[in-house]
Each structure stands twice: as C-alpha cells, then as structure tokens.
Design an enzyme around this catalytic site. Structure first.
Site, PDB file in Angstrom:
ATOM      1  N   GLU A 302       0.806  -1.233   0.000  1.00 21.87           N
ATOM      2  CA  GLU A 302       0.000   0.000   0.000  1.00 21.87           C
ATOM      3  C   GLU A 302       0.833   1.274   0.000  1.00 21.87           C
ATOM      4  O   GLU A 302       0.292   2.370   0.163  1.00 21.87           O
ATOM      5  CB  GLU A 302      -0.937   0.063   1.228  1.00 21.87           C
ATOM      6  CG  GLU A 302      -1.885  -1.096   1.382  1.00 21.87           C
ATOM      7  CD  GLU A 302      -2.756  -0.972   2.638  1.00 21.87           C
ATOM      8  OE1 GLU A 302      -2.651   0.059   3.350  1.00 21.87           O
ATOM      9  OE2 GLU A 302      -3.534  -1.897   2.909  1.00 21.87           O
ATOM     10  N   GLY A 303       2.158   1.165  -0.126  1.00 19.86           N
ATOM     11  CA  GLY A 303       2.994   2.350   0.028  1.00 19.86           C
ATOM     12  C   GLY A 303       3.259   2.711   1.472  1.00 19.86           C
ATOM     13  O   GLY A 303       3.810   3.778   1.766  1.00 19.86           O
TER      14      GLY A 303
END
Length: 334
Positions: A302-303
């Site tokens: 998801e970063g």
C-alpha cells in the site's frame, strides 16, 4: 510528453534528466557551515543533499508530498498463490476511498495528498504460466495511468499498490531481471502456508522460464500487472519532473527495477523507504544498490513503509534548510 509504445517509453528512459550539480554543490557548501559537527546528522545530511540536487535548490523545502495507490487484479491467482481471494482488491480500494486503510492514516500523518487509481479490476491480467500477463497495449495503458497520476506541483512522491496475488508477479520480475532460483525471490506474501509457498515458487519458476528471457520492459508486460506498470510509469514521470521518490516494498521495487534494468541510473532520484519482511525485498534492494531508511518488519504494501519514511525526508530537509550557520548563530567552529 507521452508515449504510445514500449519502445517510445524506452526512448524516454534513455534521455532522463540528471540531478542539478550546481544545487548539489550549493547544498554541500551549506551543509559544511551548519551548527553541528561534520557528519553528525548521518544519513539525514545525505538525504538533504540528494533531495536538493533533484529539486534544483541548495536550500529546499518539502511542501507537497504525494502518495498514489494503484490497484490491479491478477489472473495468476487462479493457481492458488494467495491466502486471500481476488475480491479483496475491490474491497480494499473501497476502504482506501473511505479513508479506512493504514495508508490513509500514514499519508495524513506525513502531510501528503493521497489518491487511489483502480485499474480495470474487472479484467484481471492473464495467468502468466500460460500467456503473457499483459499485451503491449495493456502495459502501455497502465504505464500512462501512472505517468498521468503524478502532479507537477508535487515535491516528493510515494507510489504504492493493492492487488491480491501481486507478490507473485513481483517475484517473477525480480527473478527474471536478476537471476538465481525462484525460491530466492518468492516469499509468503499475504501469509500462504508451506504448501502454498511451494505452489507460488513453482508458478514463479514456470513464468520466468516461459517469459523471462526478454528486455526489461517486455518482462514487465509479460510477468507484471497493471498496478506494477502504473508504479513504473509514475516513477519515470517523477524523474522527468525532477520529483524525488521514496520507494516502498518488494512489489514497488520490482516495478522500479524494470526501469533500472532498462537504463542504468534510472532510479537515481529514488531512495528506499524501508526494507520489508517479504523475503526477497532485502535481496532486491541489494541488487538495486539501495539502503533502506527504515527496518520495522512491515509487509503490508500500500505504500505504507514509504509513507512512513516521508517524515524522515522532511526532517532531513528541514534541518538542512532551517539550521543556522556558525556565523549566523555566533557559534565558534572549534
């Protein structure tokens, strides 16, 4: 600037701008005058000067960080490579949009604008054990989604992903680009058991044997996914705009590696936000010559790890640009 083929995108990679050497020299000169012993801020000093060189400003600020999440689905999940079903990708995109995911909180904490791009979730890529994951047309379309998602007003970029099963294409890309055995690159992802890990490893090996002997951008198309291609497109666009990038975990770095293998030096505007618990990530960072800022055992994607590193970069730049010099502070240099 745009592109309509992988060869045209490759031509852009062959002519990327370099860091601003005047800004770098100016930042180095400033760093030498600040009220601290030389080198006492460790890597923060290196980060600040790296950032200054890409922004073209010897005394920069970080004011507009951007986090972009790309989502895609993968046909290879039919092989049983994930502990979660593909429907979770759609469900998690809704969670991102409603502000309920980890990356929403980390982006907010870092003062970053965040956006989510779901890419044809109702049309998964092909199962790369039997056919290329994407046609060139599909890969170019995904690259362009990433390319166009980067704001020209951003001054620091994080790209992340959501896609059930996407550690499998990431492992296949890394294996194809850097060699070795499939088992060296294949990890448990969402938490598959031993039997699932063996299936996943066999799938990676089969895909690499079938499609791995190609140029790096063709590898991205044949073994990757739409969200991986979009991340690569965004990272390349950031380079064109001289926006520094914080790389996230294994999947992000696998996507980025296709750029570096296509043209050495393509990731000079990138630093590694963290090293994840996914088994192939440390090996991949070594292959890319990147030293992670954080090591917190994360494996969410998801970063998230890169977003967590935004405040570190901001702190480095704030110290560099905000500290007084010895002369300004009236402090003896000793």
């Amino acid at each position: 600037m745009g592109f309509t083929s992988l060869s045209a995108f490759n031509a852009i990679l062959a002519d990327l701008p370099d860091a601003d050497q005047d800004a770098l020299l100016g930042a180095q000169a400033r760093n030498a005058t600040l009220t601290k012993p030389a080198g006492s801020l460790g890597r923060l000093e290196e980060i600040a000067m790296w950032y200054a060189s890409w922004r073209g400003d010897a005394r920069p600020d970080v004011n507009a960080p951007q986090v972009i999440i790309f989502a895609g689905n993968h046909g290879v999940t039919a092989q049983g490579v994930s502990a979660f079903p593909p429907e979770v990708t759609v469900q998690m995109v809704a969670n991102f949009e409603q502000g309920g995911a980890s990356i929403n909180q980390l982006s907010k904490n870092a003062g970053a604008a965040m956006s989510v791009h779901a890419i044809e979730l109702d049309r998964p890529t092909e199962d790369f054990t039997t056919a290329p994951a994407m046609s060139e047309e599909d890969c170019v379309a995904a690259l362009l989604i990433g390319w166009n998602a980067v704001s020209e007003t951003s001054d620091l970029l994080v790209v992340g992903e959501m896609g059930i099963g996407n550690t499998t294409p990431a492992a296949a890309i890394a294996n194809a680009l850097f060699g070795g055995a499939a088992a060296e690159w294949t990890g448990r992802g969402t938490g598959v058991d031993d039997a699932g890990l063996q299936i996943k490893t066999d799938v990676v090996a089969k895909g690499v044997a079938k499609f791995g002997a190609q140029d790096p951008l063709q590898v991205l198309a044949a073994l990757g996914g739409r969200e991986l291609a979009a991340m690569a497109g965004a990272i390349a666009r950031a380079r064109v705009l001289r926006i520094p990038v914080i790389l996230d975990g294994f999947i992000c770095c696998a996507a980025a590696a296709t750029l570096e293998k296509a043209h050495a030096g393509a990731l000079e505007h990138c630093i590694a936000g963290h090293v994840s618990a996914e088994s192939g990530h440390a090996r991949l960072l070594d292959a890319l010559g990147k030293q992670a800022l954080l090591d917190l055992g994360l494996r969410l994607g998801e970063g998230s790890g890169a977003a967590l590193a935004i405040p570190v970069v901001r702190a480095a730049v704030a110290c560099h640009s905000g500290m007084a010099s010895f002369a300004e502070a009236g402090v003896s240099e000793g």
